[in-house]
Enzyme design. Structure first.
Site, short mmCIF file in Angstrom:
data_model
loop_
_atom_site.label_atom_id
_atom_site.label_comp_id
_atom_site.label_asym_id
_atom_site.label_seq_id
_atom_site.Cartn_x
_atom_site.Cartn_y
_atom_site.Cartn_z
CB CYS A 126 -49.49 27.77 -12.35
SG CYS A 126 -47.85 27.52 -13.10
CB CYS A 129 -48.90 29.97 -16.93
SG CYS A 129 -49.72 28.48 -16.30
CB CYS A 175 -48.72 23.95 -14.72
SG CYS A 175 -49.78 25.16 -15.55
CB CYS A 178 -46.33 27.04 -18.07
SG CYS A 178 -46.46 26.74 -16.29
CB CYS A 198 -47.08 16.40 -1.48
SG CYS A 198 -45.72 16.96 -0.47
#
Length: 211
Positions: A126, A129, A175, A178, A198
């Site tokens: 991510c 984060c 995520c 976050c 995707c």
């Protein structure tokens, strides 16, 4: 008329060590017709209404994640604080496109993301984060113009939510730490899961495995 896209079924493999696909399977999964490609792209390009709602309602708390090395080795299951920031802080931290995608549920244009052709061994994390999201061994060529994976690196490391924007029923992926919007998952992927995650390059960071 509303376009309904059936949410994908969950028949994921155990998340210990994702098996490596043969090179031809990773690089050779191509959509069989132009019509199919158009349908797949339509599902990916529509802006999501799921992420802004999650971000707006974000509150401090704890989440359970699995930590991984950049080589994709499972390290430990941990309980960590959620990362909650004011929108102004995210806007300052992220490049404009990444802010639009990750915090406002936008979508980058097809075939423009820098991670589309990234095939080195490593972990996709991510951008907001650094949570580990996808092992490079599960990346494949979907022909849609966005980085695609057939399963996340760990079930705990992604969150699914219903996305009904634009008259389409989709499953948004974000995520857990976050609340960054990452993309969507569809049930038209390759074996062994039949799923296609995707994702947007703008919401990811690639961490190559050590040499």
């Amino acid at each position: 008329m509303s376009l309904i896209m059936k949410p994908p079924s969950r028949s994921l493999l155990p998340f210990a060590a994702p098996p490596a696909l043969p090179d031809h399977a990773r690089r050779g999964f191509i959509v069989s017709s132009a019509l199919a490609s158009a349908a797949l792209a339509l599902g990916c390009t529509r802006r999501s209404d799921a992420a802004p709602a999650r971000t707006a309602n974000a509150t401090p708390g704890k989440v359970t994640l699995v930590e991984f090395s950049d080589a994709g080795k499972r390290l430990r299951r941990v309980r960590v604080d959620k990362l909650v920031k004011p929108d102004a802080d995210w806007r300052r931290q992220l490049p404009p496109l990444s802010y639009t995608v990750a915090r406002r549920a936008g979508t980058e244009r097809a075939f423009t993301g820098p991670l589309l052709d990234e095939h080195r061994k490593g972990v996709f994390r991510c951008l907001c984060c650094d949570t580990a999201l996808y092992d490079s061994a599960t990346k494949f060529e979907s022909g849609t113009g966005w980085p695609s994976f057939w399963q996340p690196i760990a079930r705990e490391n992604v969150v699914e939510s219903r996305d009904g924007a634009f008259g389409m029923l989709r499953t948004a992926i974000s995520c857990p730490r976050c609340d960054a919007h990452l993309g969507h998952v569809f049930n038209d992927g390759p074996k062994p899961t039949g799923l296609r995650y995707c994702m947007n390059s703008a919401a990811l960071r690639f961490a190559p495995a050590p040499a």
